[in-house]
Motif scaffolding. Structure first.
Motif, PDB file in Angstrom:
ATOM      1  N   GLY A   1      10.344  -8.689   0.570  1.00 54.10           N
ATOM      2  CA  GLY A   1       9.609  -7.821   1.494  1.00 54.10           C
ATOM      3  C   GLY A   1       8.119  -8.069   1.565  1.00 54.10           C
ATOM      4  N   TRP A   2       7.633  -9.134   0.928  1.00 50.04           N
ATOM      5  CA  TRP A   2       6.199  -9.446   1.003  1.00 50.04           C
ATOM      6  C   TRP A   2       5.851 -10.119   2.318  1.00 50.04           C
ATOM      7  CZ3 TRP A   2       3.696  -6.801  -2.382  1.00 50.04           C
ATOM      8  CH2 TRP A   2       4.220  -6.567  -3.643  1.00 50.04           C
ATOM      9  N   PHE A   3       6.748 -10.955   2.825  1.00 51.12           N
ATOM     10  CA  PHE A   3       6.529 -11.700   4.074  1.00 51.12           C
ATOM     11  C   PHE A   3       7.560 -11.277   5.105  1.00 51.12           C
ATOM     12  CE2 PHE A   3       4.656 -16.098   2.626  1.00 51.12           C
ATOM     13  CZ  PHE A   3       3.535 -15.471   2.131  1.00 51.12           C
ATOM     14  N   LEU A   4       7.189 -11.396   6.357  1.00 51.23           N
ATOM     15  CA  LEU A   4       8.113 -11.292   7.480  1.00 51.23           C
ATOM     16  C   LEU A   4       8.115 -12.632   8.181  1.00 51.23           C
ATOM     17  CD1 LEU A   4       7.217  -7.812   9.010  1.00 51.23           C
ATOM     18  CD2 LEU A   4       9.048  -8.368   7.401  1.00 51.23           C
TER      19      LEU A   4
ATOM     20  N   ALA B   1       0.805  -1.213   0.000  1.00 53.04           N
ATOM     21  CA  ALA B   1       0.000   0.000   0.000  1.00 53.04           C
ATOM     22  C   ALA B   1       0.841   1.268   0.000  1.00 53.04           C
ATOM     23  CB  ALA B   1      -0.938   0.000   1.208  1.00 53.04           C
ATOM     24  N   VAL B   2       2.109   1.193   0.364  1.00 56.81           N
ATOM     25  CA  VAL B   2       2.973   2.371   0.385  1.00 56.81           C
ATOM     26  C   VAL B   2       3.676   2.563  -0.956  1.00 56.81           C
ATOM     27  CG1 VAL B   2       5.007   3.403   1.474  1.00 56.81           C
ATOM     28  CG2 VAL B   2       3.294   2.250   2.872  1.00 56.81           C
ATOM     29  N   THR B   3       4.283   1.495  -1.470  1.00 54.02           N
ATOM     30  CA  THR B   3       5.062   1.602  -2.711  1.00 54.02           C
ATOM     31  C   THR B   3       4.225   1.334  -3.960  1.00 54.02           C
ATOM     32  OG1 THR B   3       5.699  -0.727  -2.726  1.00 54.02           O
ATOM     33  CG2 THR B   3       7.119   0.814  -1.490  1.00 54.02           C
ATOM     34  N   LEU B   4       3.043   0.771  -3.787  1.00 54.78           N
ATOM     35  CA  LEU B   4       2.147   0.363  -4.855  1.00 54.78           C
ATOM     36  C   LEU B   4       2.717  -0.760  -5.720  1.00 54.78           C
ATOM     37  CD1 LEU B   4       0.599   3.775  -5.916  1.00 54.78           C
ATOM     38  CD2 LEU B   4      -0.257   2.110  -4.252  1.00 54.78           C
TER      39      LEU B   4
END
Length: 104
Positions: free
Chosen positions: A88-91, A44-47
């Motif tokens: 960066g999709w998962f932590l 939602a931040v970087t699109l």
């Protein structure tokens, strides 16, 4: 057999997470199921977005439900999970409940 590699093509410095380590979506990532199967992840931040077909979406669901896969799941499962973490999709390592916003 050598350690599985992550998305960068090299073993992660600390190695892959342990089997069953909880995986969750990164804080600004939203998962949206597609009406005819599949899944889209959107930051939602970087699109940025990534789309998965029906089969890969089932693997994403399984990773989120069961955590980092065991070695018996195969190198492809380890690499897929590692790529999602590296991108960066998962932590990894924190429960979804611990990451839930408190509303304050």
């Amino acid at each position: 057999m050598s350690a599985p590699t992550t998305g960068t093509g090299t073993a992660a410095a600390s190695g892959p997470p342990k089997t069953g380590t909880p995986l969750r979506l990164a804080p600004d990532v939203v998962a949206t199921p597609l009406p005819y199967g599949g899944l889209v992840l959107v930051n939602a931040v970087t699109l940025q977005l990534t789309e998965f077909g029906e089969g890969a979406a089932a693997v994403v669901d399984r990773l989120l439900a069961l955590g980092f896969p065991p070695p018996a799941a195969g190198l492809a499962a380890w690499k897929f999970a590692g790529d999602l973490i590296d991108a960066g999709w998962f932590l990894a390592g924190a429960s979804a409940d611990a990451a839930a916003p408190t509303g304050r």
